[in-house]
Design an enzyme around this catalytic site. Structure first.
Site, mmCIF file in Angstrom:
data_model
loop_
_atom_site.group_PDB
_atom_site.id
_atom_site.type_symbol
_atom_site.label_atom_id
_atom_site.label_comp_id
_atom_site.label_asym_id
_atom_site.label_seq_id
_atom_site.Cartn_x
_atom_site.Cartn_y
_atom_site.Cartn_z
ATOM 1 N N ARG A 101 -12.287 2.094 -23.478
ATOM 2 C CA ARG A 101 -11.514 1.811 -24.696
ATOM 3 C C ARG A 101 -11.699 2.910 -25.745
ATOM 4 N NH1 ARG A 101 -12.393 -4.485 -26.104
ATOM 5 N NH2 ARG A 101 -10.617 -4.066 -27.474
ATOM 6 N N HIS A 154 -14.535 -7.353 -37.343
ATOM 7 C CA HIS A 154 -14.999 -7.381 -35.944
ATOM 8 C C HIS A 154 -15.776 -6.131 -35.565
ATOM 9 C CE1 HIS A 154 -12.259 -10.674 -34.027
ATOM 10 N NE2 HIS A 154 -13.149 -11.137 -34.878
#
Ligand SMILES: [Zn+2]
Length: 307
Positions: A101, A154
């Site tokens: 990612r 987050h």
């Protein structure tokens, strides 16, 4: 102070979701307005603007989320890997997933929605007005677009936290460690690299060398209380709230928008989904936020030219 009770998993619990909707959901059956001129009028007077952003903003930059139909990394979706249990069971696999990612983000760029938000913050700050982004996205595209006032509820793909000493640090290394170079391929038939734990990213604090993990909030984990406190301050004092790339009834906006709406402050949604008619929000602008947001946040006629 309601948000403190939530963990990442609890927020998507449908019962809590229903509970959150009750007190404010049924007051007004009118559909929200899509009158851009009316929004712009309120925008032109707003001094403190909170912008809550979600996955839809990243999706318009082509960032994969590994959730929903077709959203797989190898055989798994994000919720199966973005979890403390998954990391303790197989830190090598979870690091491959995050390494992938991180590397993908090198090929992605901020889209017009990110850029419009950043430009708006910069412009309004020169007029003594404030824009704060509260985002669930971990890809740092807001930062790369130039936003400065950002609360990443987050965490970030580009931060690490030591499992031993707790030290947190920014980390933009590519690859993050030698053993992960060329690993992390997403295809379902890829075999796990099974990297020995000593060769995974390790803490560089003096004499620590503990195992690092991504400094992101995983499923089942509590959101950072300092960041939540700051988010609450922003939401308690804003005079306009935008919900971008996520619905106001879906986390994270569902956690924040009710307290803003309850103060009678206008909330405007910019997303691809229709809003249930019972939702009590002032505006809803349908479509890709890369298209709708730049027009909404552009310089208003009444703004002074301060350069
Ligand atoms: Zn450490």
């Amino acid at each position: 102070m309601i948000v403190r009770q939530f963990t990442c998993r609890a927020i998507i619990n449908p019962h809590l979701h229903a509970h959150l909707r009750k007190p404010w959901g049924c007051r007004d059956m009118a559909r929200p307005s899509s009158d851009l001129a009316a929004f712009r009028e309120i925008f032109s007077r707003a001094k403190k603007i909170a912008i809550i952003t979600g996955a839809g903003v990243s999706a318009e930059s082509g960032v994969p989320t590994f959730r929903g139909a077709g959203g797989y990394w190898r055989k798994w979706q994000a919720q199966e890997l973005a979890a403390p249990e998954a990391f303790s069971r197989n830190p090598s696999r979870v690091w491959e997933f995050y390494h992938y990612r991180r590397e993908v983000m090198l090929t992605k760029i901020p889209n017009p929605a990110h850029l419009a938000i950043a430009e708006c913050e910069d412009r309004l700050s020169k007029q003594g007005r404030q824009v704060t982004v509260i985002t669930q996205n971990i890809d740092e595209l807001h930062r790369r677009a130039g936003s400065k006032n950002i609360l990443e509820i987050h965490g970030s793909l580009f931060r690490t936290r030591c499992m031993s000493c707790g030290h947190e640090a920014a980390n933009y290394n590519s690859p993050i460690c030698a053993a992960l170079e060329g690993k992390g391929a997403p295809d379902p038939d890829t075999h796990d690299a099974q990297i020995p734990v000593q060769q995974l990213p390790r803490c560089e604090q003096t004499s620590c060398h503990g195992l690092l993990r991504p400094a992101v909030v995983w499923f089942g984990e509590t959101l950072d209380s300092d960041i939540l406190t700051n988010a609450e301050k922003v939401l308690d004092s804003c005079d306009l709230c935008l919900v971008v790339g996520t619905s106001s009834v879906v986390y994270p906006a569902a956690m924040f928008a009710p307290q803003v709406a309850a103060r009678g402050v206008p909330v405007a949604e910019f997303n691809m989904e229709d809003t249930p008619a019972t939702m009590r929000f002032k505006f809803h602008f349908h479509g890709p936020c890369g298209t709708t947001l730049p027009a909404a946040l552009a310089r208003h006629d009444t703004e002074q030219n301060i350069e």
